[in-house]
Design a protein around this motif. Structure first.
Motif, PDB file in Angstrom:
ATOM      1  N   UNK B  38      40.259  27.908  50.294  1.00 60.44           N
ATOM      2  CA  UNK B  38      40.756  26.643  50.845  1.00 60.44           C
ATOM      3  C   UNK B  38      39.638  25.656  51.182  1.00 60.44           C
ATOM      4  N   UNK B  95      44.622  24.403  61.907  1.00 63.82           N
ATOM      5  CA  UNK B  95      45.211  25.601  61.327  1.00 63.82           C
ATOM      6  C   UNK B  95      45.083  25.518  59.814  1.00 63.82           C
ATOM      7  N   UNK B  96      45.270  26.652  59.156  1.00 65.89           N
ATOM      8  CA  UNK B  96      45.142  26.673  57.696  1.00 65.89           C
ATOM      9  C   UNK B  96      46.022  25.602  57.051  1.00 65.89           C
ATOM     10  N   UNK B  97      47.221  25.397  57.604  1.00 59.60           N
ATOM     11  CA  UNK B  97      48.138  24.433  57.007  1.00 59.60           C
ATOM     12  C   UNK B  97      47.670  22.993  57.175  1.00 59.60           C
ATOM     13  N   UNK B 101      47.611  25.710  52.250  1.00 58.75           N
ATOM     14  CA  UNK B 101      47.584  27.144  51.955  1.00 58.75           C
ATOM     15  C   UNK B 101      47.105  27.316  50.530  1.00 58.75           C
ATOM     16  N   UNK B 128      46.347  33.809  50.110  1.00 58.33           N
ATOM     17  CA  UNK B 128      46.124  34.602  51.316  1.00 58.33           C
ATOM     18  C   UNK B 128      47.020  35.836  51.287  1.00 58.33           C
ATOM     19  N   UNK B 129      48.322  35.620  51.233  1.00 56.29           N
ATOM     20  CA  UNK B 129      49.258  36.741  51.322  1.00 56.29           C
ATOM     21  C   UNK B 129      49.661  37.282  49.958  1.00 56.29           C
ATOM     22  N   UNK B 131      51.982  36.311  48.231  1.00 52.61           N
ATOM     23  CA  UNK B 131      53.433  36.233  48.084  1.00 52.61           C
ATOM     24  C   UNK B 131      53.797  34.890  47.469  1.00 52.61           C
ATOM     25  N   UNK B 234      36.051  27.976  58.312  1.00 52.20           N
ATOM     26  CA  UNK B 234      36.078  29.364  58.758  1.00 52.20           C
ATOM     27  C   UNK B 234      36.567  30.245  57.626  1.00 52.20           C
ATOM     28  N   UNK B 236      38.351  33.104  56.518  1.00 49.82           N
ATOM     29  CA  UNK B 236      39.307  33.997  57.189  1.00 49.82           C
ATOM     30  C   UNK B 236      39.125  35.441  56.745  1.00 49.82           C
ATOM     31  N   UNK B 238      35.891  37.030  55.792  1.00 49.12           N
ATOM     32  CA  UNK B 238      34.692  37.655  56.351  1.00 49.12           C
ATOM     33  C   UNK B 238      34.585  37.452  57.850  1.00 49.12           C
ATOM     34  N   UNK B 239      35.323  36.472  58.404  1.00 48.36           N
ATOM     35  CA  UNK B 239      35.229  36.185  59.834  1.00 48.36           C
ATOM     36  C   UNK B 239      33.917  35.505  60.192  1.00 48.36           C
ATOM     37  N   UNK B 500      30.908  41.640  53.541  1.00 52.05           N
ATOM     38  CA  UNK B 500      32.248  42.196  53.767  1.00 52.05           C
ATOM     39  C   UNK B 500      32.681  42.032  55.207  1.00 52.05           C
ATOM     40  N   UNK B 501      33.975  41.867  55.391  1.00 44.94           N
ATOM     41  CA  UNK B 501      34.540  41.766  56.730  1.00 44.94           C
ATOM     42  C   UNK B 501      34.233  43.017  57.524  1.00 44.94           C
TER      43      UNK B 501
END
Lengths: 240, 503
Positions: B38, B95-97, B101, B128-129, B131, B234, B236, B238-239, B500-501
């Motif tokens: 993103x 937020x991501x939105x 997305x 991300x998901x 889906x 950010x 999401x 790897x944090x 890696x996270x």
């Protein structure tokens, strides 16, 4: 070796060594992996209610535990009057309930937000279960074995001090009820999980931010040259 | 005088065609990774519009940049203690939105679909998901949609522009817009650095590049809120926070950053600016209208012997000073006075500069109609003499760039128009008449300067546009390892594990 020795002498020392050594190794050698792993970007509404309540609640509870450990006398004096004892017990229970509420919201969030599930690891589940068990057993003790702040300061605190001073007296906790022993043992499990999970973010609490200058400039060559010169000087002076 | 050098980029917006080649070059090189889908370290926006992330200029909402108060300046996002209190939940985080997305398509469906009557399709899925999702926005969702009541009308820079002018800007067939490519501004007074509780973000002293030390980043995500340009992201997965690195590995080897190198319209210039670090605080504390002038004042003249001496005393070598003297950015910003930073009033002292766009060629000035009754040679001067009627309102450009200071923008547009009219008359008419000379004077320029601006604008070679100083990485290696050949044959960057996270 009796269960008492295993749980209250061997386990705490193993846990402390692992927690301290593991945390030092991870923050120095695996620094990239140390992060609070915030998921606020992915979901923020439930996080607001959950994270805020959980963190502040648990911080207050932990501070109370810590204070009881370093100055048990103060607690004993405070608890001298029954009214004050009630106030302390009720406050503690309310704070725990607040933290528990936050925890349940966070668990609900993990279960319902697809985006958050994508970044949920097995270790996150372990941490959630451990912390939840810790809060629940703590509240169970507060309800079922009342006046914990009395025996806590007189039985448990001396036991912890015996551990710290390397003269362990596990027999002190042997007669305590099962839930209490469970609550203590779970803490060792918590310590063991500490360096291997996201719990490690607790040690990175950025207190230096309160005093550091706003801006930060790094000079690749100047700083490196300075360090190299320092090393050389120290070597020639026979130090380090 | 604490002289430091800075690598700066300049965007000539009058040349930008909004093709997004820069964004794609950057995406392919740096952010084509999990968790970074993103992020657009370089993005191109249509203005008037709401940009990416949506409405990023609304600082009452996102709380970016610095705020002037009676003591000096403070971060808008938090005080030091509030920063610690907000660690558990950052109220000003997008937020991501607010970005969008990220999505991809399920391409394997094209191969796995059972035989049937219809062509199989690759349905869109969330990156991300994973889906299926209904794609509702993207990084340039409002591309070319200026004039729309959903996007353009919500541009915060329209504040102060009269209702009448706003209506004109959105009129069908008269819609006006320009493109705004944006990267990290590598500010002199970066709010992201100041807001980082862990102290993970820093500015490189040598060239001013602002970087995140990912080993120190703890994902408190204050930088994202504090950056008024929303150019820290950010990851999401790897944090860790990530941002534009100005392609420093490319610059260190003498190549232009990927966005600049790939620019089709050749709108981007790069070069060194020398500045006085002692004056940063002073410059950041001006009033909104003063900000632009103060920022220009702390940029130093690389030909001034006193500056050269102070630069050398500060360890800036001859190669860098020579580069600073040849810098196209210096010419545009200080010599020709044609460039402005984006939103000077954010007080971060953004070091990427913009030449504001001229309005589209006008066929109409009076009441929306061309005045055919005036002499042909007068038509040229109509816009020059009545800039307040430009289709892209001066007020809008001033809000976007100079903290509302319209005079700055007017001067720049006059000069750009003077160059255009002068060169047209020279090549079409062959002679420069008195009226043209009077215009040149009114634009506060000279035929020589016009020629120089014209060459640098329309005919520059790649070496004119990108002037890179010698970075001398071999000396840095020597300083670190003692022996410059110590790491010869090694694989590079010093990371031996994939990012890696953590657990």
């Amino acid at each position: 070796m009796s269960w008492n020795t295993i749980l209250f002498v061997v386990a705490p020392y193993v846990a402390i060594v692992l927690a301290v050594g593991g945390t030092m190794y991870r923050t120095r050698r695996e620094a990239f992996s140390v992060s609070s792993l915030s998921t606020q970007l992915l979901e923020h509404r439930k996080l607001f209610w959950g994270s805020f309540a959980f963190h502040w609640g648990i911080l207050a509870i932990l501070t109370a535990h810590f204070l009881a450990l370093i100055m048990p006398v103060i607690f004993d004096i405070w608890n001298g009057s029954q009214m004050r004892l009630f106030i302390l017990e009720i406050t503690g229970f309310a704070l725990a309930a607040w933290a528990l509420g936050g925890m349940l919201i966070l668990i609900y969030r993990r279960l319902t937000s697809k985006r958050v599930q994508v970044v949920t690891t097995k270790m996150d589940v372990v941490v959630l279960v451990l912390v939840l068990a810790q809060i629940v057993t703590g509240m169970w003790i507060a309800l079922g074995y009342r006046f914990g702040s009395f025996w806590g300061t007189n039985v448990f605190v001396p036991y912890v001090w015996s551990l710290i001073t390397l003269r362990p007296r596990p027999e002190l906790v042997a007669p305590l009820p099962f839930v209490l022993q469970l609550h203590a043992s779970l803490f060792w499990a918590f310590l063991i999980a500490f360096p291997f999970s996201r719990l490690v973010h607790i040690v990175t609490l950025p207190l230096p931010y309160l005093v550091r200058p706003w801006q930060k400039v790094v000079w690749v060559r100047r700083d490196r040259e300075f360090v190299a010169k320092e090393k050389k000087d120290r070597a020639s002076a026979g130090i380090g | 005088m604490d002289v430091r050098a800075h690598m700066s980029m300049l965007f000539h917006l009058d040349k930008c065609i909004g093709c997004h080649t820069c964004s794609v070059a950057c995406k392919n090189l740096w952010t084509d990774r999990k968790g970074a889908e993103y992020m657009w370290w370089n993005n191109v926006e249509t203005r008037p519009g709401t940009g990416y992330p949506t409405g990023w200029e609304d600082q009452e909402h996102y709380r970016g940049g610095w705020e002037k108060n009676w003591l000096g300046i403070d971060l808008k996002v938090h005080t030091r203690t509030k920063a610690l209190a907000n660690l558990f939940y950052n109220p000003a985080l997008p937020e991501l939105d607010d970005y969008y997305e990220p999505f991809t398509f399920r391409y394997e469906d094209l191969f796995n679909a059972p035989e049937g009557k219809h062509q199989p399709t690759a349905i869109p899925i969330s990156a991300v998901t994973e889906e299926p999702i209904d794609i509702k926005s993207g990084p340039n969702w409002d591309d070319d949609l200026s004039g729309s009541p959903i996007y353009a009308a919500n541009d915060p820079n329209l504040e102060g522009v009269s209702e009448e002018v706003r209506q004109q800007m959105g009129e069908i067939e008269r819609v006006v817009f320009n493109y705004l490519p944006r990267i990290c501004n590598h500010c002199l007074n970066p709010a992201c650095v100041a807001a980082c509780p862990s102290g993970a973000i820093y500015k490189r002293g040598e060239d001013g590049v602002v970087l995140v030390n990912e080993d120190k980043c703890r994902a408190w995500r204050m930088c994202i809120s504090a950056c008024p340009y929303k150019k820290v992201y950010y990851n999401w997965s790897t944090g860790k926070s990530e941002k534009c690195i100005l392609c420093f590995p490319r610059m260190e080897t003498g190549q232009a950053p990927a966005c600049a190198h790939s620019c089709v319209g050749r709108i981007r210039y790069m070069g060194v600016l020398l500045y006085d670090a002692d004056l940063i605080q002073w410059a950041a504390e001006g009033s909104d209208e003063e900000m632009f002038d103060r920022q220009k004042e702390i940029i130093l003249d690389p030909f001034d012997p006193a500056v050269i001496e102070a630069a050398k005393a500060n360890g800036i070598d001859d190669g860098w000073i020579d580069s600073a003297q040849k810098s196209p950015i210096y010419k545009f910003v200080k010599v020709w006075n044609m460039a402005v930073p984006l939103h000077a009033e954010y007080r971060t002292l953004a070091m990427m500069y913009y030449i504001p766009p001229l309005s589209p060629v006008v066929s109409t000035i009076e009441e929306g109609l061309v005045r055919l009754d005036i002499a042909r040679e007068q038509i040229d001067f109509e816009l020059f003499n009545s800039l307040e009627k430009a289709r892209l309102p001066i007020q809008y450009l001033a809000n976007l760039f100079s903290g509302g200071n319209e005079e700055v923008i007017e001067k720049i547009l006059r000069k750009m128009l003077a160059v255009r009219i002068y060169k047209r008359r020279e090549s079409v008419e062959g002679v420069i008449d008195d009226a043209t000379m009077a215009m040149v004077e009114a634009a506060d320029t000279t035929p020589e300067e016009i020629e120089a601006i014209y060459r640098m604008t329309t005919l520059p070679t790649i070496a004119d546009r990108f002037v890179f100083p010698p970075y001398h990485r071999e000396m840095a290696a020597e300083a670190i390892f003692g022996d410059p050949l110590a790491r010869k044959g090694d694989t590079g960057l010093g990371y031996t594990k994939p990012p890696k996270r953590g657990a």
